[in-house]
Motif scaffolding. Sequence first.
Motif, short mmCIF file in Angstrom:
data_model
loop_
_atom_site.label_atom_id
_atom_site.label_comp_id
_atom_site.label_asym_id
_atom_site.label_seq_id
_atom_site.Cartn_x
_atom_site.Cartn_y
_atom_site.Cartn_z
N LEU A 145 0.82 -1.21 0.00
CA LEU A 145 0.00 0.00 0.00
C LEU A 145 0.86 1.26 0.00
CD1 LEU A 145 -2.88 -0.97 2.45
CD2 LEU A 145 -3.01 -0.74 -0.04
N LEU A 146 1.98 1.22 0.70
CA LEU A 146 2.88 2.38 0.68
C LEU A 146 3.47 2.58 -0.70
CD1 LEU A 146 4.73 1.93 4.10
CD2 LEU A 146 3.01 3.67 3.51
N ALA A 147 3.78 1.48 -1.40
CA ALA A 147 4.28 1.59 -2.77
C ALA A 147 3.21 2.17 -3.69
CB ALA A 147 4.72 0.21 -3.27
N LEU A 148 1.96 1.76 -3.49
CA LEU A 148 0.86 2.30 -4.30
C LEU A 148 0.64 3.78 -3.99
CD1 LEU A 148 -1.38 1.89 -6.33
CD2 LEU A 148 -2.84 1.01 -4.49
N ALA A 149 0.76 4.14 -2.73
CA ALA A 149 0.62 5.56 -2.36
C ALA A 149 1.69 6.40 -3.04
CB ALA A 149 0.70 5.71 -0.84
N ARG A 150 2.91 5.89 -3.07
CA ARG A 150 3.99 6.62 -3.71
C ARG A 150 3.75 6.72 -5.22
NH1 ARG A 150 10.49 5.25 -3.17
NH2 ARG A 150 11.21 7.05 -4.41
N LEU A 151 3.23 5.64 -5.81
CA LEU A 151 2.94 5.65 -7.24
C LEU A 151 1.86 6.67 -7.58
CD1 LEU A 151 3.40 4.20 -10.00
CD2 LEU A 151 1.56 2.65 -9.35
N THR A 152 0.81 6.73 -6.78
CA THR A 152 -0.28 7.67 -7.05
C THR A 152 0.16 9.10 -6.83
OG1 THR A 152 -1.10 7.43 -4.79
CG2 THR A 152 -2.08 6.00 -6.45
N ALA A 153 1.14 9.30 -5.95
CA ALA A 153 1.65 10.66 -5.73
C ALA A 153 2.51 11.13 -6.90
CB ALA A 153 2.46 10.70 -4.44
N ARG A 154 3.14 10.19 -7.60
CA ARG A 154 4.06 10.55 -8.69
C ARG A 154 3.35 10.76 -10.02
NH1 ARG A 154 8.88 6.31 -8.72
NH2 ARG A 154 9.34 7.54 -10.57
N ARG A 155 2.24 10.09 -10.21
CA ARG A 155 1.54 10.26 -11.49
C ARG A 155 0.04 10.19 -11.27
NH1 ARG A 155 0.09 5.23 -13.82
NH2 ARG A 155 1.02 3.41 -12.82
N SER A 156 -0.71 10.77 -12.15
CA SER A 156 -2.17 10.84 -12.04
C SER A 156 -2.76 9.48 -12.31
CB SER A 156 -2.73 11.84 -13.05
OG SER A 156 -4.12 11.88 -12.97
N MET A 157 -3.65 9.03 -11.40
CA MET A 157 -4.32 7.75 -11.60
C MET A 157 -5.45 7.89 -12.60
SD MET A 157 -2.82 5.61 -9.66
CE MET A 157 -4.03 4.30 -9.49
N PRO A 158 -5.82 6.76 -13.31
CA PRO A 158 -6.92 6.83 -14.27
C PRO A 158 -8.25 7.15 -13.63
CG PRO A 158 -6.25 4.56 -13.89
CD PRO A 158 -5.23 5.43 -13.23
N MET A 159 -8.42 6.69 -12.38
CA MET A 159 -9.64 7.00 -11.63
C MET A 159 -9.23 7.18 -10.19
SD MET A 159 -12.35 4.19 -13.04
CE MET A 159 -13.61 4.85 -11.98
N GLN A 160 -9.40 8.37 -9.63
CA GLN A 160 -9.06 8.59 -8.24
C GLN A 160 -10.17 8.06 -7.36
OE1 GLN A 160 -6.33 9.61 -6.92
NE2 GLN A 160 -5.25 10.03 -8.82
N VAL A 161 -9.80 7.21 -6.42
CA VAL A 161 -10.78 6.62 -5.52
C VAL A 161 -10.36 6.95 -4.11
CG1 VAL A 161 -11.92 4.51 -4.81
CG2 VAL A 161 -11.10 4.73 -7.15
N THR A 162 -11.25 7.52 -3.32
CA THR A 162 -10.95 7.81 -1.92
C THR A 162 -12.04 7.25 -1.05
OG1 THR A 162 -12.05 9.96 -2.08
CG2 THR A 162 -9.67 9.92 -2.45
N LEU A 163 -11.66 6.86 0.16
CA LEU A 163 -12.64 6.43 1.14
C LEU A 163 -13.20 7.68 1.80
CD1 LEU A 163 -10.76 3.46 2.79
CD2 LEU A 163 -12.55 3.36 1.07
N ARG A 164 -14.50 7.71 1.94
CA ARG A 164 -15.12 8.88 2.53
C ARG A 164 -15.89 8.49 3.79
NH1 ARG A 164 -15.48 9.68 -2.95
NH2 ARG A 164 -14.86 11.71 -3.73
N ALA A 165 -15.72 9.29 4.79
CA ALA A 165 -16.57 9.12 5.97
C ALA A 165 -17.88 9.80 5.66
CB ALA A 165 -15.92 9.75 7.20
N SER A 166 -18.94 9.02 5.59
CA SER A 166 -20.20 9.54 5.12
C SER A 166 -21.25 9.53 6.22
CB SER A 166 -20.71 8.71 3.94
OG SER A 166 -19.75 8.63 2.93
N PRO A 167 -22.20 10.45 6.15
CA PRO A 167 -23.30 10.40 7.11
C PRO A 167 -24.19 9.22 6.80
CG PRO A 167 -23.71 12.04 5.41
CD PRO A 167 -22.32 11.54 5.20
N PRO A 168 -25.05 8.80 7.70
CA PRO A 168 -25.95 7.70 7.43
C PRO A 168 -26.80 7.99 6.20
CG PRO A 168 -26.01 8.29 9.76
CD PRO A 168 -25.23 9.35 9.05
#
Length: 454
Positions: A429-452
């Motif tokens: 996961l740290l390697a993937l984080a470094r990869l995403t920081a160096r170049r733009s991903m085809p689809m950015q996906v983030t975990l969101r804390a969402s209301p119910p």
Amino acid sequence: METGNRIDVAAVIDGAKFSAFQWRVFILLFIVIIFDGYDTQAIAFVAPAISAQWKLPAAAFGPIFSAGLAGTVLGAISFGMLADRIGRRWLVIMSVVMFGCLTWVCSLADSYTELLVYRLLAGIGLGGALVNFLALASEYAPERLRNTVVTMSMWGFPLGAVIGGLFAGPMIEHYGWKSIFYLGALLPLLCVPVLIGLMPESVRYLALSPRHRAKIAIVLSKIDPQRGFRPDDTYFVAEPSTRRGSVIALFRNGFGWPTVLLWFTLFASLVMTYCLINWIPSLLRQVGMPIRQAVLGTVMINFAAIIGSLVVVRFAKRRTLTRLAGAYVIGAAAVAGIGLVGNQWLPIMTCIFFAGFFVIGAQLAVTAYITGYYPTTIRGTGVGWAQGVGRFGSLIGPLAGGAVLSMSAQPSQMFLYCAIPPLAAALALLALARLTARRSMPMQVTLRASPPPQ
């Protein structure tokens, strides 16, 4: 020829309130995954009893544990790719029928070989149900809630193991080990008529073909009753266009290295998870605990996973990959602790709790991340292959545990070895984080804390 309005199906789902129709879909899927979790874990519940009745050493169950998990690898990959070609709905139903019937057949086993083969076949249905559950859950969830909803839906898997663990001891003592398989067959099969009547096809999948306009209009009208949807409208999903069910597409257009790293993360995580959940009852028996307390070890790790998954998802709403890596590191320390605290019940259960909280909690969060990463045309394939490769790790885990025990090692040593895979997952996961920081991903996906859901 296009007529009427052009309507983005995903935009409708994302913009509407969380409807009663979507609640129905997720409740049905939640029930399915409870049964899947129970039947997956059933063999671990009965292993000590069968071992005593058939006079088998504990280490002999490694291949049987792995046979069922090998089936889930085959089911996840094959049913996932098939889902991108023919849809999700009927594959969910067919998978439930398959693992329900074959769980009953497991109760008929009179020999080691028979039980091994039956668990392999049942595993195909279990894996097929899981991957299509994930695709359907992701495709009916609005983007703002997707990761929270998918993660909460996946609570059904450890919850099934928790429920089974709570009842397994008394059921085995009063009715014998076969009763575990009877219950694991009856409940899914009773659910099949309900699924046939109420489970819809993925509306995002339907939008890939113009032949389903009337069905799409009906479904979207249930999701957003305030708007008018007509069969002559043109429905689409604004996603990258790829060949349906194409494995090659998982490695093109910037998906390649992220795909490999996500596969490795699940692989390493599931090596540890399935080594623990399959061997904990037997290992705790070896350190002198009665069977009721030994089975509660599996209950504890799965209960902790339910709580941990939501906490980890919310904690990882920013800097997602690095924080998930941190959760794996803490979990690895807890796993090692199981083997270092001696044979006292409370310290052992405390370490088991934190192992499930951080490692399996992070694992469920990574799975939710993957479901939102791929476009609809290859979502089943992407999720299926990720689960398949990950489940290959789950196959290796019990075998590795059996190998450690067969060398006459102390049970505590297995827990020290089990701390290695979550550390490897953290590095990926740290390697993937470094990869995403160096170049733009085809689809950015983030975990969101969402209301119910509203």
